[in-house]
Design a protein around this motif. Sequence first.
Motif, PDB file in Angstrom:
ATOM      1  N   TYR A  49       0.858  -1.169   0.000  1.00  0.00           N
ATOM      2  CA  TYR A  49       0.000   0.000   0.000  1.00  0.00           C
ATOM      3  C   TYR A  49       0.902   1.229   0.000  1.00  0.00           C
ATOM      4  O   TYR A  49       1.967   1.228   0.599  1.00  0.00           O
ATOM      5  CB  TYR A  49      -0.879   0.027   1.247  1.00  0.00           C
ATOM      6  CG  TYR A  49      -1.837  -1.134   1.331  1.00  0.00           C
ATOM      7  CD1 TYR A  49      -3.161  -0.988   0.976  1.00  0.00           C
ATOM      8  CD2 TYR A  49      -1.397  -2.387   1.759  1.00  0.00           C
ATOM      9  CE1 TYR A  49      -4.044  -2.052   1.045  1.00  0.00           C
ATOM     10  CE2 TYR A  49      -2.268  -3.456   1.827  1.00  0.00           C
ATOM     11  CZ  TYR A  49      -3.591  -3.286   1.469  1.00  0.00           C
ATOM     12  OH  TYR A  49      -4.449  -4.348   1.523  1.00  0.00           O
ATOM     13  N   LEU A  50       0.472   2.300  -0.665  1.00  0.00           N
ATOM     14  CA  LEU A  50       1.298   3.497  -0.785  1.00  0.00           C
ATOM     15  C   LEU A  50       0.431   4.735  -0.597  1.00  0.00           C
ATOM     16  O   LEU A  50      -0.734   4.752  -1.002  1.00  0.00           O
ATOM     17  CB  LEU A  50       1.945   3.537  -2.173  1.00  0.00           C
ATOM     18  CG  LEU A  50       2.821   4.741  -2.468  1.00  0.00           C
ATOM     19  CD1 LEU A  50       4.231   4.473  -1.965  1.00  0.00           C
ATOM     20  CD2 LEU A  50       2.850   5.035  -3.946  1.00  0.00           C
ATOM     21  N   GLU A 107      -6.686   4.133  10.196  1.00  0.00           N
ATOM     22  CA  GLU A 107      -6.296   3.494   8.944  1.00  0.00           C
ATOM     23  C   GLU A 107      -6.895   2.107   8.769  1.00  0.00           C
ATOM     24  O   GLU A 107      -6.677   1.479   7.753  1.00  0.00           O
ATOM     25  CB  GLU A 107      -4.761   3.378   8.882  1.00  0.00           C
ATOM     26  CG  GLU A 107      -4.082   4.704   8.838  1.00  0.00           C
ATOM     27  CD  GLU A 107      -2.574   4.592   9.001  1.00  0.00           C
ATOM     28  OE1 GLU A 107      -1.888   5.498   8.523  1.00  0.00           O
ATOM     29  OE2 GLU A 107      -2.107   3.629   9.617  1.00  0.00           O
ATOM     30  N   GLU A 108      -7.642   1.624   9.748  1.00  0.00           N
ATOM     31  CA  GLU A 108      -8.205   0.289   9.629  1.00  0.00           C
ATOM     32  C   GLU A 108      -9.510   0.337   8.858  1.00  0.00           C
ATOM     33  O   GLU A 108     -10.096   1.386   8.669  1.00  0.00           O
ATOM     34  CB  GLU A 108      -8.387  -0.378  10.984  1.00  0.00           C
ATOM     35  CG  GLU A 108      -8.821   0.528  12.085  1.00  0.00           C
ATOM     36  CD  GLU A 108      -8.879  -0.156  13.418  1.00  0.00           C
ATOM     37  OE1 GLU A 108      -9.994  -0.331  13.883  1.00  0.00           O
ATOM     38  OE2 GLU A 108      -7.832  -0.490  13.979  1.00  0.00           O
ATOM     39  N   GLY A 109      -9.941  -0.810   8.409  1.00  0.00           N
ATOM     40  CA  GLY A 109     -11.178  -0.910   7.644  1.00  0.00           C
ATOM     41  C   GLY A 109     -12.391  -0.612   8.500  1.00  0.00           C
ATOM     42  O   GLY A 109     -12.436  -0.905   9.675  1.00  0.00           O
ATOM     43  N   SER A 110     -13.391   0.015   7.895  1.00  0.00           N
ATOM     44  CA  SER A 110     -14.629   0.302   8.600  1.00  0.00           C
ATOM     45  C   SER A 110     -15.803  -0.086   7.725  1.00  0.00           C
ATOM     46  O   SER A 110     -15.647  -0.367   6.553  1.00  0.00           O
ATOM     47  CB  SER A 110     -14.702   1.791   8.954  1.00  0.00           C
ATOM     48  OG  SER A 110     -14.750   2.559   7.777  1.00  0.00           O
ATOM     49  N   PRO A 118      -8.547   0.287   3.098  1.00  0.00           N
ATOM     50  CA  PRO A 118      -8.229   0.060   4.502  1.00  0.00           C
ATOM     51  C   PRO A 118      -7.011  -0.854   4.620  1.00  0.00           C
ATOM     52  O   PRO A 118      -6.850  -1.781   3.832  1.00  0.00           O
ATOM     53  CB  PRO A 118      -9.490  -0.602   5.054  1.00  0.00           C
ATOM     54  CG  PRO A 118     -10.159  -1.205   3.880  1.00  0.00           C
ATOM     55  CD  PRO A 118      -9.789  -0.357   2.692  1.00  0.00           C
ATOM     56  N   LEU A 119      -6.171  -0.570   5.577  1.00  0.00           N
ATOM     57  CA  LEU A 119      -4.971  -1.382   5.765  1.00  0.00           C
ATOM     58  C   LEU A 119      -5.306  -2.653   6.531  1.00  0.00           C
ATOM     59  O   LEU A 119      -6.044  -2.610   7.513  1.00  0.00           O
ATOM     60  CB  LEU A 119      -3.910  -0.600   6.527  1.00  0.00           C
ATOM     61  CG  LEU A 119      -3.306   0.593   5.804  1.00  0.00           C
ATOM     62  CD1 LEU A 119      -2.306   1.297   6.704  1.00  0.00           C
ATOM     63  CD2 LEU A 119      -2.647   0.173   4.511  1.00  0.00           C
ATOM     64  N   VAL A 145       4.831   3.568   2.932  1.00  0.00           N
ATOM     65  CA  VAL A 145       4.600   2.287   2.281  1.00  0.00           C
ATOM     66  C   VAL A 145       4.221   1.297   3.372  1.00  0.00           C
ATOM     67  O   VAL A 145       4.910   1.195   4.383  1.00  0.00           O
ATOM     68  CB  VAL A 145       5.875   1.792   1.548  1.00  0.00           C
ATOM     69  CG1 VAL A 145       5.625   0.473   0.862  1.00  0.00           C
ATOM     70  CG2 VAL A 145       6.361   2.822   0.551  1.00  0.00           C
ATOM     71  N   ALA A 146       3.112   0.589   3.168  1.00  0.00           N
ATOM     72  CA  ALA A 146       2.655  -0.410   4.141  1.00  0.00           C
ATOM     73  C   ALA A 146       2.715  -1.782   3.494  1.00  0.00           C
ATOM     74  O   ALA A 146       2.291  -1.953   2.348  1.00  0.00           O
ATOM     75  CB  ALA A 146       1.232  -0.100   4.592  1.00  0.00           C
ATOM     76  N   MET A 147       3.285  -2.736   4.212  1.00  0.00           N
ATOM     77  CA  MET A 147       3.413  -4.091   3.673  1.00  0.00           C
ATOM     78  C   MET A 147       3.497  -5.091   4.809  1.00  0.00           C
ATOM     79  O   MET A 147       3.744  -4.718   5.952  1.00  0.00           O
ATOM     80  CB  MET A 147       4.627  -4.194   2.750  1.00  0.00           C
ATOM     81  CG  MET A 147       5.930  -3.785   3.370  1.00  0.00           C
ATOM     82  SD  MET A 147       7.312  -3.710   2.206  1.00  0.00           S
ATOM     83  CE  MET A 147       6.966  -2.247   1.280  1.00  0.00           C
TER      84      MET A 147
END
Length: 170
Positions: A49-50, A107-110, A118-119, A145-147
């Motif tokens: 994710y970016l 940043e979490e899904g809702s 959502p991460l 960057v999320a991974m």
Amino acid sequence: MVEQLPGTPWSESLWWVLLVLVALLVVVFLAGALRRFVLVRSGGAIECYLRVCGGKGRRGAWRVGFGRYGTDGFGWYPVLSLRPRPTVRLSRRGLVVVGRRSRTAGEEGSGTVRVDAPLPADVTVLEIGWIGPDGSDPEDAVYEVAMGERQLTGFLSWIESMPPGTHWEA
């Protein structure tokens, strides 16, 4: 009296229009699937994710895509795109990790509809930037960057290793 010209009824024309639209959708779907297959199978591609730090609107939102390692940089391709080239290129020269964190509650899904992706729960967020022209460390991150953990290990190893063909000078 007005005489009607012979021709096809409008319902038959509608079926042809619908058939063409369905065929176009199938072609677009196959092109997207082929693009993803080529990116993933050609090696060095990871899901990540970016987002741009401090970006407004879509640029500041998390977007899911594929990152692909190269000798000179890291190319990021969005999942929902047909572009053959990366949307974002992160140059390897001077790339450093400014910070590392877990995802935050925002940043979490809702359950609501969101513009950004959502991460997932198991990702680590890296804040990255580039060394200044004078050799100083960056004060602020440019991208995040999320991974996942496995992708993170590979990404950090790629940053720390020297590109092929370069010579280390003491």
